[in-house]
Write an enzyme that holds these catalytic residues in place. Structure first.
Site, PDB file in Angstrom:
ATOM      1  N   PHE A 141       6.516   5.009  -7.248  1.00  0.00           N
ATOM      2  CA  PHE A 141       6.043   6.321  -6.808  1.00  0.00           C
ATOM      3  C   PHE A 141       5.171   6.900  -7.914  1.00  0.00           C
ATOM      4  O   PHE A 141       5.666   7.253  -8.991  1.00  0.00           O
ATOM      5  CB  PHE A 141       7.182   7.296  -6.499  1.00  0.00           C
ATOM      6  CG  PHE A 141       6.648   8.603  -5.958  1.00  0.00           C
ATOM      7  CD1 PHE A 141       6.333   8.734  -4.620  1.00  0.00           C
ATOM      8  CD2 PHE A 141       6.405   9.676  -6.804  1.00  0.00           C
ATOM      9  CE1 PHE A 141       5.796   9.919  -4.122  1.00  0.00           C
ATOM     10  CE2 PHE A 141       5.870  10.858  -6.324  1.00  0.00           C
ATOM     11  CZ  PHE A 141       5.565  10.982  -4.979  1.00  0.00           C
ATOM     12  N   ASP A 226       3.818   5.172 -16.702  1.00  0.00           N
ATOM     13  CA  ASP A 226       3.921   6.437 -15.974  1.00  0.00           C
ATOM     14  C   ASP A 226       5.225   7.101 -16.378  1.00  0.00           C
ATOM     15  O   ASP A 226       6.294   6.802 -15.853  1.00  0.00           O
ATOM     16  CB  ASP A 226       3.878   6.183 -14.461  1.00  0.00           C
ATOM     17  CG  ASP A 226       3.969   7.471 -13.647  1.00  0.00           C
ATOM     18  OD1 ASP A 226       4.399   8.492 -14.199  1.00  0.00           O
ATOM     19  OD2 ASP A 226       3.631   7.438 -12.450  1.00  0.00           O
ATOM     20  N   LYS A 255       4.739  17.025 -15.028  1.00  0.00           N
ATOM     21  CA  LYS A 255       5.987  17.718 -14.739  1.00  0.00           C
ATOM     22  C   LYS A 255       6.458  18.583 -15.908  1.00  0.00           C
ATOM     23  O   LYS A 255       6.018  19.712 -16.064  1.00  0.00           O
ATOM     24  CB  LYS A 255       7.051  16.722 -14.275  1.00  0.00           C
ATOM     25  CG  LYS A 255       6.667  16.038 -12.956  1.00  0.00           C
ATOM     26  CD  LYS A 255       7.818  15.337 -12.317  1.00  0.00           C
ATOM     27  CE  LYS A 255       7.400  14.582 -11.061  1.00  0.00           C
ATOM     28  NZ  LYS A 255       6.924  15.429  -9.970  1.00  0.00           N
TER      29      LYS A 255
END
Length: 403
Positions: A141, A226, A255
């Protein structure tokens, strides 16, 4: 103030149904706790998918934001501003990289990395024009843009968004041999989540990241990590790669870099990689804006002390001791790294959604994924007592479902 039912009904009528939220309407929050419009308190065990690592309303982060709001919020990158250099320099020091490219969202950081890797491949490695390929993992993801969903294996994320962007080779997560078999002379990068969060907090086999590092070095391929969910303290280290003492060629961050206040993302790499970009070849109006840089700089300085990484380590160990006894009693697997856990509920007992709904009724907010898995990722400011209470509530839910 409108009631929970009224707000949810209005939202369901007037917004696209691209999410299926739990039926709770949050009104305010502090630390690890939130309060709904009816005044009920909940322990937040999702933390905005790790965007709120430092808690709701962190006073140091809010002060940085308020101070900056009173001065300057946006210039665009047409001009320098007085927060930009410090943010990039100190984030570069935290990552050990020469250069930072700030963006807004995690998906933008991933898109940036894809573009940079391809340009690097053509200009530095000498890959054939328009033939660059990037190796990615099953169950990944990385975001929801059309390019990123082109290499998703999740039908919900991918279906009906074609035609899909070419140039990606999907291999099994956890298998270095699968990566090696996919490499050819036009391979420019391996893009991997050190821990697959959306897939259910899937941990890699021991040595996996180290072997990817060696393979990428051997074949002159960029290792892109990531760390948008796994980085910035969540796993008990600054980055999940640190657990194997691995340094990728590119870190992707997002984030928690925005402190739960504004969207902030960034790519960190050395000059021979990010240096392939020239003026006009990539950009963002809001990327690296003054407010984002002020908030991001405060986050970087908080991480530089190591305090939050240590909290995640210690609290994660405690969480593990509380979750382990549930194995065999309605729970079939627990995966944990730092203060981040994936818990597989026995499918015969309940779905993850049903468990999360039952937890919500008891004052704990968590999120399900992939059927019967729930994730726990509370803010790193959570207390040991609060964690213990949350596991008590999970135990009650499992017991009640078993009866």
């Amino acid at each position: 103030m409108s009631t929970t039912k009224q707000i949810i009904e209005l939202a369901d009528r007037r917004t696209a149904h691209n999410y299926h939220p739990l039926p709770v309407v949050i009104h305010e929050a502090q630390g690890a706790w939130v309060v709904d419009v009816e005044g009920k308190r909940y322990l937040d065990c999702l933390a905005g998918y790790s965007s709120l690592n430092f808690g709701h309303g962190n006073p140091e982060i809010l002060k940085a934001a308020r101070d900056q709001l009173d001065r300057l919020t946006l210039t665009s990158r047409a001009f320098y501003h007085d927060q930009f250099a410090a943010f990039c320099a100190e984030l570069g020091d935290l990552t050990g990289k020469d250069m930072i490219l700030p963006m807004n969202t995690g998906a933008e950081a991933v898109e940036t990395a894809i573009k940079v890797a391809r340009k690097w491949g053509y200009q530095v490695k000498g890959v054939e024009p328009d033939k660059a390929n990037i190796i990615v993992m099953e169950d990944n993801f990385h975001g929801r843009t059309t390019t990123i969903v082109s290499f998703s294996t999740d039908p919900d994320a991918r279906a009906d968004y074609g035609p899909y962007t070419p140039g990606f080779r999907i291999v099994k997560y956890g298998s270095v041999d699968a990566i090696r078999d996919a490499v050819d002379h036009n391979t420019v990068a391996v893009l991997v989540e050190p821990i697959q969060g959306e897939a259910g907090v899937l941990l890699p086999p021991d040595g996996y990241l180290s072997e990817i590092r060696s393979l990428c070095t051997e074949h002159d391929i960029l290792f892109i990590a990531d760390e948008i969910q796994s980085g910035l303290g969540r796993t008990g280290e600054t980055f999940a790669c640190d657990h194997e003492n691995v340094v990728p060629d590119m870190y992707l961050m997002g984030k928690a870099l925005g402190g739960g206040v504004v969207p902030v993302s960034a790519v960190a790499a050395d000059a021979e990689i990010l240096g392939v970009l020239k003026p006009g070849q990539h950009g963002s109006t809001f990327g690296g804006n003054p407010l984002a840089c002020a908030v991001g700089l405060q986050v970087v300085r908080m991480l530089a002390t190591g305090e939050y990484q240590e909290r995640a380590r210690a609290l994660g160990e405690f969480l593990g001791t509380r979750l382990t006894p549930l194995l065999g009693h309605g729970v079939v697997a627990v995966r944990r790294r730092g203060l981040w856990a994936g818990i597989d509920i026995a499918p015969s007992l309940a779905t993850g959604r049903q468990v999360c709904e039952a937890l919500m009724a008891k004052g704990v907010l968590a999120k399900d994924t992939h059927g019967s898995t729930i994730r726990l990722a509370p803010p790193l400011v959570v207390s040991e007592e609060d964690l213990s209470w949350a596991v008590d509530k999970l135990t009650e839910v499992i017991t009640e479902l078993s009866d």
